[in-house]
Design a protein around this motif. Sequence first.
Motif, PDB file in Angstrom:
ATOM      1  N   UNK A   1      -5.441  -5.239  -0.187  1.00  0.00           N
ATOM      2  CA  UNK A   1      -4.067  -5.733  -0.343  1.00  0.00           C
ATOM      3  C   UNK A   1      -4.003  -7.196  -0.721  1.00  0.00           C
ATOM      4  N   UNK A   2      -5.172  -7.776  -1.060  1.00  0.00           N
ATOM      5  CA  UNK A   2      -5.189  -9.212  -1.408  1.00  0.00           C
ATOM      6  C   UNK A   2      -5.960  -9.428  -2.692  1.00  0.00           C
ATOM      7  N   UNK A   3      -5.783  -8.531  -3.675  1.00  0.00           N
ATOM      8  CA  UNK A   3      -6.512  -8.644  -4.939  1.00  0.00           C
ATOM      9  C   UNK A   3      -5.688  -9.385  -6.000  1.00  0.00           C
ATOM     10  N   UNK A   4      -4.372  -9.226  -5.940  1.00  0.00           N
ATOM     11  CA  UNK A   4      -3.531  -9.838  -6.993  1.00  0.00           C
ATOM     12  C   UNK A   4      -3.057 -11.201  -6.532  1.00  0.00           C
TER      13      UNK A   4
ATOM     14  N   UNK B   1      -2.291 -14.251   4.700  1.00  0.00           N
ATOM     15  CA  UNK B   1      -1.612 -15.140   3.735  1.00  0.00           C
ATOM     16  C   UNK B   1      -1.842 -14.646   2.310  1.00  0.00           C
ATOM     17  N   UNK B   2      -3.053 -14.160   2.019  1.00  0.00           N
ATOM     18  CA  UNK B   2      -3.350 -13.658   0.676  1.00  0.00           C
ATOM     19  C   UNK B   2      -2.579 -12.361   0.402  1.00  0.00           C
ATOM     20  N   UNK B   3      -2.448 -11.525   1.429  1.00  0.00           N
ATOM     21  CA  UNK B   3      -1.675 -10.275   1.263  1.00  0.00           C
ATOM     22  C   UNK B   3      -0.205 -10.585   0.962  1.00  0.00           C
TER      23      UNK B   3
ATOM     24  N   UNK C   1       8.213   0.582 -11.843  1.00  0.00           N
ATOM     25  CA  UNK C   1       6.855   1.149 -11.738  1.00  0.00           C
ATOM     26  C   UNK C   1       5.974   0.146 -11.017  1.00  0.00           C
ATOM     27  N   UNK C   2       5.212   0.580 -10.053  1.00  0.00           N
ATOM     28  CA  UNK C   2       4.388  -0.309  -9.253  1.00  0.00           C
ATOM     29  C   UNK C   2       2.906   0.008  -9.461  1.00  0.00           C
ATOM     30  N   UNK C   3       2.093  -1.023  -9.637  1.00  0.00           N
ATOM     31  CA  UNK C   3       0.652  -0.818  -9.619  1.00  0.00           C
ATOM     32  C   UNK C   3       0.263  -0.799  -8.155  1.00  0.00           C
ATOM     33  N   UNK C   4      -0.341   0.273  -7.715  1.00  0.00           N
ATOM     34  CA  UNK C   4      -0.670   0.328  -6.292  1.00  0.00           C
ATOM     35  C   UNK C   4      -2.074  -0.212  -6.035  1.00  0.00           C
TER      36      UNK C   4
END
Length: 503
Positions: free
Chosen positions: A113-116, A60-62, A79-82
């Motif tokens: 994959x769940x930091x932002x 869910x966070x991802x 542009x993507x922040x990876x």
Amino acid sequence: MDVTVVGAGPVGLVLAAELALAGAKVQVFERRAEPDAAMKAQSINVPTAEALDRRGLLPAAEQIQRAVLERVGSFAGGRRTTRFTGHFAGMSLDPDLVDWSDPDLATHAAADGARMVPQPQLEALLGEHVARLGVPVRRGVEVTALHDSGDSVLVGTTAGTARTGWLIGCDGGHSAVRRLTGIDFPGTDPELTGYQAVVDIEDPEKLADGWTWSPRGAYRYGPQPGRVVTLEFGAPADRSAPVTLEEVQTSLRRVSGTDVTLTALRATPTRWTDNTRQAARYRSGRVFLAGDAAHVHPPFGGQGLNLGVGDAMNLGWKLGAVIAGWAADGLLDTYDTERRPVGAWVMDWTRAQIGVLRGDAKSAALRAIVADLLNTRDGTTYAVKKIAGVTQRVDLPGGHPLVGLFAPDLWLANGSRLADHGHGGGFLLLDRTPDGAFTRLATGWAGRVSSVTDAPATPTGVLVRPDGVVAWATDATDIAGLKATLHRWAGAPSPSPEHEPVS
Ligand SMILES: Cc1cc2nc3c(=O)[nH]c(=O)nc-3n(C[C@H](O)[C@H](O)[C@H](O)COP(=O)(O)OP(=O)(O)OC[C@H]3O[C@@H](n4cnc5c(N)ncnc54)[C@H](O)[C@@H]3O)c2cc1C
């Protein structure tokens, strides 16, 4: 109720969930009728993402991060922040400079994959989690009084009185619980004011992308559409008044030196200062403090929510163990001793940033040197690791390098990770002995410790506490060490009809 949590912010919700998983009867009192939509944290650190992972909330966070990246990508022209890196005093940390193979980072990549995950979405996710666990969140109930009688706490609220076994103040920086228990809140006074808002802008071309500095202060435009952050030295006229569009515009015009025009607010904006304080005690009798109630500091580098979630994960299982009756002596005292140093470090990490943010010539010179250092592979990697929280360590006895750290990504031979096996809370024991020796020992702690067997490999055994901290690890067959650690953290073994008690 065994426990009443005051405040349904992220920290109160995590604490309520952890207590429920530990078997306690818990309720939450929240003075707001509706969840807070104010713009605060935009991201979470690795221990917080891993805490979600350990409770089965990672997918869910991802999903939330993917939606955030879509918005950021469209704002940044594709542009993507990876990878999330963060900033130090507004100096962005370049992901391309980071040594991602550094062991501290490389072994904590599964929840990357769940930091932002912005705070309102996180709170919604946690709200669903506590609802699934059956925890009542009583909204519109403000705590106004409390009396600790030694064996319970009488709580006065705007909806009447309630008796509870334990009370936890997760009621934010202006904590009524902290004030009512008379716990001191020493620290350093504020010297700057900041604003964060999402706005419609008539003439966005007048603003530069990213952080921009001037002797009057600094601002950041982006990375989400319309998001502006400003900061200026000096105190606001009235810290409790609601933030207006005009106030944000005035601040932005001052620090940018432009006549940029804001036409509408898109989300509830926030005003903050660098007031930096830590509670003199995290506990008074049957009352605890956690999250912003226990510590406040400016939001530089995105630490506050994470610090509070760490408190909640640490206190939840310990208080749950006391209520369940199996806690070892002194277990509750370790909440303050383990969490206070992390809080003190975060306060200093943010204070250091104020030191280089001031507009005077000396601070500007220091900022230039720090910028040079951060612009190196070692410097960026150092700061990214600190911000990510992957170097946090609890001071625990034991010679293995993993002890005291948050459990790394431990992949098993069957393709799962150890974290996949801990969604219900409790201790997790990884057993890679050929004969299941650790699992046999742990049967005495059945119901508190879940054992996961795996093909032989090193480390041979790892015991992870419910808060994700490694309590014991071995590359051999250290049965005596595991036994002593189980006694220390998981209490005395319980006799069971099937097994001889292990003493
Ligand atoms: C602009 C800004 C940006 C930020 N960015 C970040 C970031 O990037 N990363 C990060 O980690 N942190 C960030 N933070 C900090 C983060 O928002 C806080 O640390 C976090 O909200 C603390 O959570 P909490 O649950 O302790 O308290 P809160 O979120 O303040 O929740 C407290 C709850 O208690 C309720 N309450 C208060 N008094 C009572 C009472 N008497 N009775 C009942 N209920 C009561 C309140 O209504 C509230 O819902 C930021 C903060 C700001 C302002």
